[in-house]
Design a protein around this motif. Structure first.
Motif, mmCIF file in Angstrom:
data_model
loop_
_atom_site.group_PDB
_atom_site.id
_atom_site.type_symbol
_atom_site.label_atom_id
_atom_site.label_comp_id
_atom_site.label_asym_id
_atom_site.label_seq_id
_atom_site.Cartn_x
_atom_site.Cartn_y
_atom_site.Cartn_z
ATOM 1 N N ARG A 84 -9.645 15.500 -35.467
ATOM 2 C CA ARG A 84 -8.199 15.708 -35.445
ATOM 3 C C ARG A 84 -7.730 15.580 -33.987
ATOM 4 N N THR A 85 -6.507 15.132 -33.808
ATOM 5 C CA THR A 85 -5.992 14.914 -32.455
ATOM 6 C C THR A 85 -4.650 15.602 -32.263
ATOM 7 N N VAL A 86 -4.345 15.894 -31.002
ATOM 8 C CA VAL A 86 -3.052 16.443 -30.640
ATOM 9 C C VAL A 86 -2.621 15.788 -29.324
ATOM 10 N N ARG A 87 -1.348 15.512 -29.215
ATOM 11 C CA ARG A 87 -0.869 14.875 -27.990
ATOM 12 C C ARG A 87 -0.777 15.911 -26.874
ATOM 13 N N SER A 88 -1.321 15.560 -25.718
ATOM 14 C CA SER A 88 -1.325 16.474 -24.580
ATOM 15 C C SER A 88 0.101 16.841 -24.193
ATOM 16 N N PRO A 146 -8.582 14.018 -28.724
ATOM 17 C CA PRO A 146 -9.406 14.423 -29.872
ATOM 18 C C PRO A 146 -9.867 15.868 -29.704
ATOM 19 N N LEU A 147 -9.854 16.610 -30.786
ATOM 20 C CA LEU A 147 -10.295 18.010 -30.789
ATOM 21 C C LEU A 147 -11.721 18.043 -31.328
ATOM 22 N N VAL A 148 -12.684 18.174 -30.427
ATOM 23 C CA VAL A 148 -14.097 17.985 -30.766
ATOM 24 C C VAL A 148 -14.914 19.175 -30.263
ATOM 25 N N ARG A 149 -15.736 19.735 -31.135
ATOM 26 C CA ARG A 149 -16.633 20.823 -30.729
ATOM 27 C C ARG A 149 -17.775 20.311 -29.873
ATOM 28 N N SER A 150 -18.357 19.192 -30.280
ATOM 29 C CA SER A 150 -19.535 18.663 -29.581
ATOM 30 C C SER A 150 -19.572 17.150 -29.743
ATOM 31 N N TRP A 151 -20.019 16.484 -28.682
ATOM 32 C CA TRP A 151 -20.171 15.027 -28.734
ATOM 33 C C TRP A 151 -21.545 14.611 -29.250
ATOM 34 N N TRP A 152 -22.435 15.550 -29.421
ATOM 35 C CA TRP A 152 -23.799 15.208 -29.845
ATOM 36 C C TRP A 152 -23.827 14.811 -31.321
ATOM 37 N N ALA A 200 -7.611 18.268 -22.394
ATOM 38 C CA ALA A 200 -7.192 16.882 -22.565
ATOM 39 C C ALA A 200 -8.140 15.949 -21.825
ATOM 40 N N LEU A 201 -8.501 14.850 -22.484
ATOM 41 C CA LEU A 201 -9.308 13.834 -21.818
ATOM 42 C C LEU A 201 -8.496 13.198 -20.689
ATOM 43 N N GLY A 202 -9.183 12.764 -19.679
ATOM 44 C CA GLY A 202 -8.522 12.051 -18.586
ATOM 45 C C GLY A 202 -8.113 12.953 -17.457
ATOM 46 N N ASP A 203 -7.269 13.982 -17.723
ATOM 47 C CA ASP A 203 -6.779 14.806 -16.609
ATOM 48 C C ASP A 203 -7.135 16.285 -16.754
ATOM 49 N N GLY A 204 -7.787 16.676 -17.853
ATOM 50 C CA GLY A 204 -8.252 18.059 -17.994
ATOM 51 C C GLY A 204 -7.170 19.079 -18.272
ATOM 52 N N THR A 205 -6.001 18.638 -18.702
ATOM 53 C CA THR A 205 -4.927 19.583 -19.043
ATOM 54 C C THR A 205 -5.396 20.549 -20.136
ATOM 55 N N LEU A 220 -0.280 16.508 -35.993
ATOM 56 C CA LEU A 220 -1.700 16.284 -35.736
ATOM 57 C C LEU A 220 -2.069 14.883 -36.199
ATOM 58 N N GLY A 221 -2.878 14.198 -35.418
ATOM 59 C CA GLY A 221 -3.381 12.894 -35.823
ATOM 60 C C GLY A 221 -4.867 12.968 -36.131
ATOM 61 N N VAL A 222 -5.519 11.815 -36.230
ATOM 62 C CA VAL A 222 -6.950 11.784 -36.498
ATOM 63 C C VAL A 222 -7.538 10.504 -35.919
#
Length: 948
Positions: A246-250, A260-266, A312-317, A333-335
């Motif tokens: 799921r995604t949310v705009r920063s 993207p709202l992610v618990r783990s990249w593994w 947030a990816l990119g700038d860490g917001t 919310l997106g995906v």
């Protein structure tokens, strides 16, 4: 074990009236508790295919081992109640040991369908209840384990529950298999098989055949939405699962990246098969790449979710949870598809997202989906509404809804096919299953019910609450726990693959459960109905039940997840059960503060409802046979206060106020062997079993003084029976509540000095105190060295103390420091003295050649050897040990030392002594092979089978 003097007996005028007491049952006196608990633990580790619990999910399933053992012990007479056959304590102990051995075998999962053993158990039940067919009832049937075991033991079985999901599952266990037992399958493709279609195997085969047809038809209709994937090498593979985030705009206006709202990249942490997702911002969008080097993201930079907030990816917001929740409720919310998992050569393949697979999932929502609202005032299920998903359909993606609605619709067509094929095979049409039919229509209803169970199982594995487990490269289903959490990065499985949760595997598991169902006699056939336990009839029933656990589980709210699909598929098949839009809520016997005006109102509702149920049972239940009730702990009791969760006190108080005597309490554990959650507890069980009988209407009141006197008079003998039985020290305190609360609950009331009624809490405190006294009184029966060692251990443990103190204590115990040193248990030098700790007594030892052997030395040495070398080595030592000390005394000292270690909060010592005594029965059994000569007196084991 000593007894109080006659002066401590309660005055005759203050005892309960003398009545013609019914025969005591085994469960009221003694159980092979270790064997039952070990069987329950083992049951959790066996392959689950064919286990009734896997036919359809329901919460807090009761282990079959425990349910079967409890019912047997509830129905079979204890030998002490048959003095005409077993006149002496020795004869009673021998007969009890025989029944224990049978019960231990009966409890094993592997013996669930051992017909000779089951017939032996039924014979014992008939001996104790001659000239009548017992009628059994569980009014809180839940997952159906208890009534299933009643049917297995040959009882005429009835079950009910207010929850329709529980009713349907229990029908699938009890009613359907027995109604169509020994019938061949009707599917044309099954007739060519040369098989003896015994029991429910024919029905199970039809579930498989029509389930396969259903799968193929569904794939023909919606298979295009589940495309294969092309790996980087150009090979084509079937997809196992799609991983979405799921995604949310920063909220950063200068970089409003869709995060993207992610618990783990593994994806995989298996050695040599490491895989993880690398997410980078490229031209204002996130690009996902699969990496296979083992140096993936560390714990600190794994995923974007941090304690409910996002980065947030990119700038860490930092994106706080309140913002995420507001965006979700606004529908923003997106995906993102972040990875594809495919079938490879004996391993998973991880493939980067592609536009084709993104588009394949972009479907319109189907019509006629379950749009019933999710409850918003139950914390078990309110997460989805909290994040903008108010209906049950919102728990699924549109593609998941497409396949679930398609299969649901096809179940009706499968039912029609079953009916037509059954008629073609010569079966008469007959009435529906719900109307009592046994013909083609009822058979079609039966197969459709099991296919709907498979759809329920698929829904559990096909929601947007499923998640990926990198440690096993697998999927965590929706109900990994008894709640619906919010899952940010979820898994969408392929229901038509050959892996993780595909539809046909659920069909096969349901069919395996059908085939494993017990077939009783026609009189033992089960009957299941939807009914409120507080208003239904109980006349003439034997009752064993597992009532709701106060406020632990929101059964009805959780059940709606399945109910909406069952109703869609089977509304016309089971209209009596599936007639409401959602499961009944108002009458559900749980303490839900949101339904009943807060915590106090919830407790009042539960107490009144609980008391009403058990008052009605008392008025109508089968006389002469105790009722058994399970209680599952939410938290552990503490010996400091004797208290636990409100539910435990409510249960005991409710039973007593409803007119019941509680005659036994048994800790039933299904956790791993040897588990000790904490020292200082008087309940290490996952559940407690209570055996209860109706209190005489003419029961008198008594005083606190007389109650305490009765405790001190009766508890020692009850504890002797427990200790000489097969109970573990860790369970003794909880089991001792049974005979203690039996004294309390036989009176109409117990008056305090101020005239008020004694509470259950205060009664438990007195029972614990009396237990301490009784165990302490054992010391006078031990040899002088042991009496000294117990006193020293109680004061100083294994630590050093002044030799002068040791000399004084030794003289008062009728021994000396020199004797203690010669006995190999003590040392004194340099003005300091100490008991030798177990680690110094775990070496080689020949008791027969030892100059001076005490019960203390034997107990500590054997416990140390058990911990170091195991039961076989202890068994090897016992034949020589029993020539020097009484083995019953060794066992009693083991109980006492566990008790002392528990009070000292010494976990290591508690585990040490519990380990020895818990294995005592097995050790004695193994010791036979090491014995060369018979003993001259009977103790724990008898080496000569022919000795009188």
């Amino acid at each position: 074990m000593t007894h109080p003097t006659d002066n401590n007996q309660p005055d005759a005028s203050e005892r309960s009236p003398v009545t013609n007491a019914p025969k005591k049952k085994l469960i009221e006196v003694s159980l092979p508790l270790n064997a039952i608990n070990e069987a329950a633990q083992h049951e959790k580790s066996v392959p689950r295919k064919g286990h009734p619990a896997t036919m359809h999910l329901y919460w807090a399933p009761r282990p079959l081992a425990a349910a079967r053992a409890v019912l047997f012990a509830q129905l079979v007479d204890d030998p002490s109640s048959r003095p005409e056959e077993f006149a002496t304590p020795e004869q009673q102990d021998a007969e009890r040991a025989r029944l224990h051995a049978l019960l231990a075998e009966l409890a094993k999962w592997e013996n669930s369908n051992n017909k000779p053993l089951l017939e032996q158990a039924r014979h014992e039940i008939r001996r104790s209840t001659p000239d009548r067919q017992l009628r059994f009832l569980d009014p809180f049937a839940g997952g159906g384990a208890i009534p299933l075991e009643a049917q297995r033991l040959g009882l005429e079985t009835f079950a009910s529950d207010l929850n329709p999901v529980a009713v349907l599952k229990t029908r699938g266990l009890l009613e359907i298999p027995t109604r169509f037992a020994d019938q061949p399958p009707v599917h044309p493709g099954a007739q060519a098989l040369s098989v003896d279609w015994a029991d429910a195997s024919g029905l199970a085969e039809d579930v498989r055949k029509y389930g396969a047809w259903l799968r193929d038809e569904a794939f023909a209709q919606v298979g295009d939405s589940y495309p294969k994937v092309v790996a980087p090498g150009g090979t084509e593979h079937t997809v196992i699962a799609w991983l979405w985030a799921r995604t949310v705009r920063s909220p950063n206006p200068f970089n409003p990246i869709e995060t993207p709202l992610v618990r783990s990249w593994w994806l995989s942490k298996k050695k040599g098969r490491e895989a993880w997702i690398e997410a980078k911002v490229v031209d204002g969008a996130v690009k996902y790449t699969i990496r296979h080097d083992k140096f993936g993201p560390s714990k600190d930079d794994d995923g974007t979710m941090r304690r409910g907030n996002a980065i947030a990816l990119g700038d860490g917001t930092v994106i706080d949870n309140d913002y995420i929740r507001a965006e979700a409720r606004a529908g923003r919310l997106g995906v993102h598809l972040i990875a594809i998992v495919a079938e490879g050569e004996r391993r998973r393949l991880y493939i980067e997202p592609s536009e084709e697979h993104i588009q394949a999932a972009l479907l319109d929502r189907p019509t006629d989906v379950p749009d019933q609202l999710i409850p918003t005032r139950n914390h078990d299920v309110d997460r989805l509404p909290m994040y903008g998903m108010p209906t049950w359909a919102d728990a699924f993606t549109n593609r998941q809804l497409l396949v679930l609605t398609t299969i649901s619709d096809l179940i009706t067509k499968a039912r029609d096919k079953v009916i037509a094929d059954a008629i073609a095979q010569g079966m008469h049409e007959g009435e529906s299953f719900e109307s009592g039919g046994r013909g083609a229509v009822a058979y079609g209803d039966a197969v459709a019910t099991y296919l709907a169970f498979a759809l329920s199982k698929l829904s559990d594995w096909s929601s947007s609450i499923c998640s990926w487990i990198s440690g096993i490269e697998g999927v965590r289903d929706t109900f990994a726990r008894q709640a619906l959490p919010m899952v940010w990065d979820y898994v969408e499985i392929n229901p038509f693959s050959n892996s993780v949760g595909h539809f046909y595997t659920h069909v096969d598991w349901v069919a395996a459960g059908v085939a494993a169902m017990p077939m009783g006699t026609s009189s033992a056939a089960g009957r299941v109905q939807q009914a409120d336990a507080a208003t239904r009839d109980y006349a003439g029933y034997v009752v064993s039940t597992d009532p709701p656990y106060y406020d632990n589980i929101g059964y009805s709210d959780l059940s709606d997840f399945f109910y909406v699909w069952l109703r869609r598929s089977l509304g016309g098949v089971h209209p009596d059960v599936l007639g409401t839009l959602l499961t009944p809520k108002d009458g559900e016997l749980v303490a839900n503060p949101n339904r009943h005006g807060g915590r106090d109102g919830a407790e009042k509702f539960f107490v009144q409802g609980f008391n009403q149920v058990f008052r009605r049972i008392r008025e109508g239940a089968e006389p002469g046979i105790p009722m058994t009730v399970y209680y599952a702990y939410k938290q552990q009791d503490t010996r400091d206060t004797g208290t636990s969760s409100t539910g435990w006190h409510t249960l005991l108080s409710g039973l007593i106020e409803s007119g019941w005597e509680v005659n036994a309490t048994w800790p039933m554990r299904s956790e791993r062997s040897g588990r000790m959650v904490s020292v200082g507890t008087n309940a290490l069980a996952s559940s407690i079993l209570l055996a209860c009988r109706p209190r005489e209407a003419t029961a008198s009141a008594t005083t606190r003084r007389a109650f305490v006197a009765a405790l001190k008079w009766e508890l020692p003998e009850a504890l002797r029976t427990l200790i000489q039985g097969s109970i573990a020290p860790v369970d003794l305190a909880q089991a001792a509540i049974g005979p203690g609360i039996a004294v309390f609950s036989r009176f109409s009331r117990v008056r305090e000095a101020d005239g008020s009624d004694m509470s259950v809490k205060d009664a438990l405190l007195l029972i614990n105190s009396t237990l301490d006294e009784v165990l302490g009184e054992q010391e006078s029966d031990f040899d002088p060295d042991t009496r000294f060692a117990v006193k020293w251990y109680r004061q100083y443990g294994w630590g050093q103390e002044n030799s002068g103190i040791a000399d004084q204590l030794a003289r008062s115990s009728d021994t000396s420091i020199g004797a203690l040193e010669r006995g190999g248990i003590f040392e004194a030098k340099g003005g300091k003295a100490r008991l030798l700790p177990p680690v110094q007594l775990e070496g080689a030892w020949d008791a027969a050649a030892d100059e001076r052997v005490s019960v203390w030395e034997a107990t500590v040495r054997l416990a140390a050897v058990m911990a170091k070398d195991g039961a076989d080595k202890v068994a090897e030592l016992l034949p020589s040990v029993q020539t020097r000390v009484n083995l019953d005394a060794v066992k009693e000292l083991g109980f006492l030392l566990f008790h002392e270690a528990e009070k000292k909060k010494d976990t290591k010592d508690a585990i040490l002594f519990n380990g020895l005594v818990s294995a005592w029965g097995d050790v004695n059994e193994q010791a036979r092979k090491y014995a060369s000569t018979p003993r001259s007196s009977q103790q724990e084991f008898d080496f000569d089978e022919d000795e009188d």
